[in-house]
Motif scaffolding. Sequence first.
Motif, mmCIF file in Angstrom:
data_model
loop_
_atom_site.group_PDB
_atom_site.id
_atom_site.type_symbol
_atom_site.label_atom_id
_atom_site.label_comp_id
_atom_site.label_asym_id
_atom_site.label_seq_id
_atom_site.Cartn_x
_atom_site.Cartn_y
_atom_site.Cartn_z
ATOM 1 N N PRO A 55 -31.584 80.023 101.804
ATOM 2 C CA PRO A 55 -30.547 80.209 100.792
ATOM 3 C C PRO A 55 -29.114 80.144 101.327
ATOM 4 O O PRO A 55 -28.177 79.971 100.571
ATOM 5 C CB PRO A 55 -30.846 81.595 100.200
ATOM 6 C CG PRO A 55 -31.834 82.230 101.099
ATOM 7 C CD PRO A 55 -32.411 81.190 101.995
ATOM 8 N N GLU A 56 -28.953 80.244 102.651
ATOM 9 C CA GLU A 56 -27.619 80.198 103.240
ATOM 10 C C GLU A 56 -27.442 78.900 104.028
ATOM 11 O O GLU A 56 -27.925 78.783 105.158
ATOM 12 C CB GLU A 56 -27.409 81.397 104.173
ATOM 13 C CG GLU A 56 -27.445 82.738 103.470
ATOM 14 C CD GLU A 56 -27.237 83.879 104.427
ATOM 15 O OE1 GLU A 56 -26.265 83.816 105.222
ATOM 16 O OE2 GLU A 56 -28.047 84.815 104.389
ATOM 17 N N PRO A 57 -26.738 77.918 103.478
ATOM 18 C CA PRO A 57 -26.590 76.614 104.139
ATOM 19 C C PRO A 57 -26.059 76.685 105.569
ATOM 20 O O PRO A 57 -26.462 75.900 106.421
ATOM 21 C CB PRO A 57 -25.607 75.862 103.236
ATOM 22 C CG PRO A 57 -25.737 76.508 101.908
ATOM 23 C CD PRO A 57 -26.070 77.949 102.177
ATOM 24 N N ASP A 58 -25.184 77.656 105.854
ATOM 25 C CA ASP A 58 -24.611 77.745 107.201
ATOM 26 C C ASP A 58 -25.628 78.175 108.255
ATOM 27 O O ASP A 58 -25.375 78.050 109.443
ATOM 28 C CB ASP A 58 -23.416 78.695 107.209
ATOM 29 C CG ASP A 58 -22.261 78.142 106.393
ATOM 30 O OD1 ASP A 58 -22.200 76.910 106.207
ATOM 31 O OD2 ASP A 58 -21.428 78.941 105.928
ATOM 32 N N ARG A 59 -26.769 78.685 107.834
ATOM 33 C CA ARG A 59 -27.816 79.124 108.768
ATOM 34 C C ARG A 59 -28.979 78.134 108.837
ATOM 35 O O ARG A 59 -30.022 78.424 109.416
ATOM 36 C CB ARG A 59 -28.338 80.495 108.367
ATOM 37 C CG ARG A 59 -27.284 81.569 108.497
ATOM 38 C CD ARG A 59 -27.848 82.910 108.042
ATOM 39 N NE ARG A 59 -26.888 83.952 108.318
ATOM 40 C CZ ARG A 59 -27.045 84.852 109.268
ATOM 41 N NH1 ARG A 59 -28.094 84.833 110.035
ATOM 42 N NH2 ARG A 59 -26.137 85.769 109.448
ATOM 43 N N LEU A 60 -28.810 76.964 108.252
ATOM 44 C CA LEU A 60 -29.866 75.949 108.184
ATOM 45 C C LEU A 60 -30.262 75.454 109.580
ATOM 46 O O LEU A 60 -29.402 75.224 110.426
ATOM 47 C CB LEU A 60 -29.371 74.762 107.350
ATOM 48 C CG LEU A 60 -30.363 73.649 107.090
ATOM 49 C CD1 LEU A 60 -31.529 74.141 106.238
ATOM 50 C CD2 LEU A 60 -29.665 72.491 106.386
ATOM 51 N N THR A 61 -31.563 75.306 109.808
ATOM 52 C CA THR A 61 -32.079 74.776 111.074
ATOM 53 C C THR A 61 -32.879 73.503 110.821
ATOM 54 O O THR A 61 -33.312 73.245 109.689
ATOM 55 C CB THR A 61 -33.006 75.794 111.770
ATOM 56 O OG1 THR A 61 -34.198 75.949 110.980
ATOM 57 C CG2 THR A 61 -32.321 77.129 111.973
ATOM 58 N N MET A 62 -33.103 72.730 111.868
ATOM 59 C CA MET A 62 -33.908 71.513 111.738
ATOM 60 C C MET A 62 -35.345 71.853 111.348
ATOM 61 O O MET A 62 -35.975 71.107 110.607
ATOM 62 C CB MET A 62 -33.898 70.694 113.032
ATOM 63 C CG MET A 62 -32.713 69.769 113.167
ATOM 64 S SD MET A 62 -32.447 68.655 111.766
ATOM 65 C CE MET A 62 -33.770 67.476 111.990
ATOM 66 N N ASP A 63 -35.876 72.966 111.822
ATOM 67 C CA ASP A 63 -37.236 73.359 111.438
ATOM 68 C C ASP A 63 -37.336 73.544 109.926
ATOM 69 O O ASP A 63 -38.326 73.163 109.302
ATOM 70 C CB ASP A 63 -37.663 74.642 112.154
ATOM 71 C CG ASP A 63 -37.964 74.414 113.625
ATOM 72 O OD1 ASP A 63 -38.258 73.255 114.008
ATOM 73 O OD2 ASP A 63 -37.911 75.396 114.389
ATOM 74 N N GLN A 64 -36.305 74.113 109.328
ATOM 75 C CA GLN A 64 -36.300 74.291 107.873
ATOM 76 C C GLN A 64 -36.183 72.945 107.156
ATOM 77 O O GLN A 64 -36.823 72.723 106.129
ATOM 78 C CB GLN A 64 -35.162 75.223 107.464
ATOM 79 C CG GLN A 64 -35.393 76.646 107.924
ATOM 80 C CD GLN A 64 -34.144 77.500 107.803
ATOM 81 O OE1 GLN A 64 -33.023 77.037 108.048
ATOM 82 N NE2 GLN A 64 -34.341 78.759 107.434
ATOM 83 N N VAL A 65 -35.381 72.055 107.698
ATOM 84 C CA VAL A 65 -35.257 70.712 107.121
ATOM 85 C C VAL A 65 -36.605 70.010 107.168
ATOM 86 O O VAL A 65 -37.052 69.405 106.181
ATOM 87 C CB VAL A 65 -34.177 69.880 107.859
ATOM 88 C CG1 VAL A 65 -34.205 68.429 107.418
ATOM 89 C CG2 VAL A 65 -32.793 70.483 107.634
ATOM 90 N N LEU A 66 -37.288 70.090 108.302
ATOM 91 C CA LEU A 66 -38.597 69.441 108.456
ATOM 92 C C LEU A 66 -39.631 70.059 107.519
ATOM 93 O O LEU A 66 -40.439 69.343 106.913
ATOM 94 C CB LEU A 66 -39.062 69.512 109.904
ATOM 95 C CG LEU A 66 -38.179 68.779 110.910
ATOM 96 C CD1 LEU A 66 -38.672 69.016 112.331
ATOM 97 C CD2 LEU A 66 -38.093 67.301 110.604
ATOM 98 N N ALA A 67 -39.593 71.374 107.367
ATOM 99 C CA ALA A 67 -40.526 72.041 106.448
ATOM 100 C C ALA A 67 -40.278 71.572 105.018
ATOM 101 O O ALA A 67 -41.223 71.287 104.271
ATOM 102 C CB ALA A 67 -40.373 73.558 106.555
ATOM 103 N N ALA A 68 -39.016 71.471 104.618
ATOM 104 C CA ALA A 68 -38.678 70.998 103.270
ATOM 105 C C ALA A 68 -39.143 69.561 103.072
ATOM 106 O O ALA A 68 -39.655 69.195 102.006
ATOM 107 C CB ALA A 68 -37.173 71.116 103.026
ATOM 108 N N GLN A 69 -38.984 68.754 104.099
ATOM 109 C CA GLN A 69 -39.405 67.359 104.010
ATOM 110 C C GLN A 69 -40.921 67.275 103.832
ATOM 111 O O GLN A 69 -41.405 66.524 103.001
ATOM 112 C CB GLN A 69 -38.960 66.595 105.246
ATOM 113 C CG GLN A 69 -39.146 65.103 105.124
ATOM 114 C CD GLN A 69 -38.489 64.381 106.262
ATOM 115 O OE1 GLN A 69 -38.412 64.885 107.371
ATOM 116 N NE2 GLN A 69 -38.010 63.185 105.996
ATOM 117 N N GLU A 70 -41.650 68.064 104.591
ATOM 118 C CA GLU A 70 -43.108 68.073 104.480
ATOM 119 C C GLU A 70 -43.564 68.569 103.112
ATOM 120 O O GLU A 70 -44.628 68.199 102.634
ATOM 121 C CB GLU A 70 -43.720 68.913 105.597
ATOM 122 C CG GLU A 70 -43.598 68.246 106.950
ATOM 123 C CD GLU A 70 -44.028 69.126 108.110
ATOM 124 O OE1 GLU A 70 -44.399 70.306 107.882
ATOM 125 O OE2 GLU A 70 -43.991 68.633 109.244
#
Length: 185
Positions: A55-70
Amino acid sequence: AGEIGHTVVQRNGPVCPTCGNRGCLEALTGERAILQQCRDIMHTDTPTVLRKICPEPDRLTMDQVLAAQEMGDEAVNRVIEDAIEYLENNYTESLSLEELAAFVNYSKSHFCYLFKAVTGMTYIEYLHQLRIAQAKKLLLETGKTVTDISYEVGYHTITHFNKHFKLITGITPTQYRNNRNRSET
């Protein structure tokens, strides 16, 4: 991404903080660029799985991006769409899996997994489909030799081209051209 990562692919793109070039692969598709693109999406009203994961864009990590993509996040899946677009624009070149994975700044294995999840095909299957589709068009619309067409669409040997053409279409390139010519008379 090494040397490949600093190849300029978009002359008016953003400036790379590492090499200073405008529009290099790293500036467009490196981890920082991907995270920034995702943060920008999160600041819009576009519904996204990513916002639920982080929920906080400034704390976004690549692992979260990859999880969202999956999980099928459309906004995040644009990364694979970018790779497909790059492939479609460069299919005549000798593109290695390493280069394409570097283009989107993923490991080879993760890129392969995501590419197949999104397209239903492996990278190499997709590449052969692209090349053969273009070859079929050239066979019907030009008088070029089969050998010339095979080189034009990115194959380095006629044997390799013929093998993949027949695997995909069920017939040889010459049969394909002749069948079309017979149906027109």
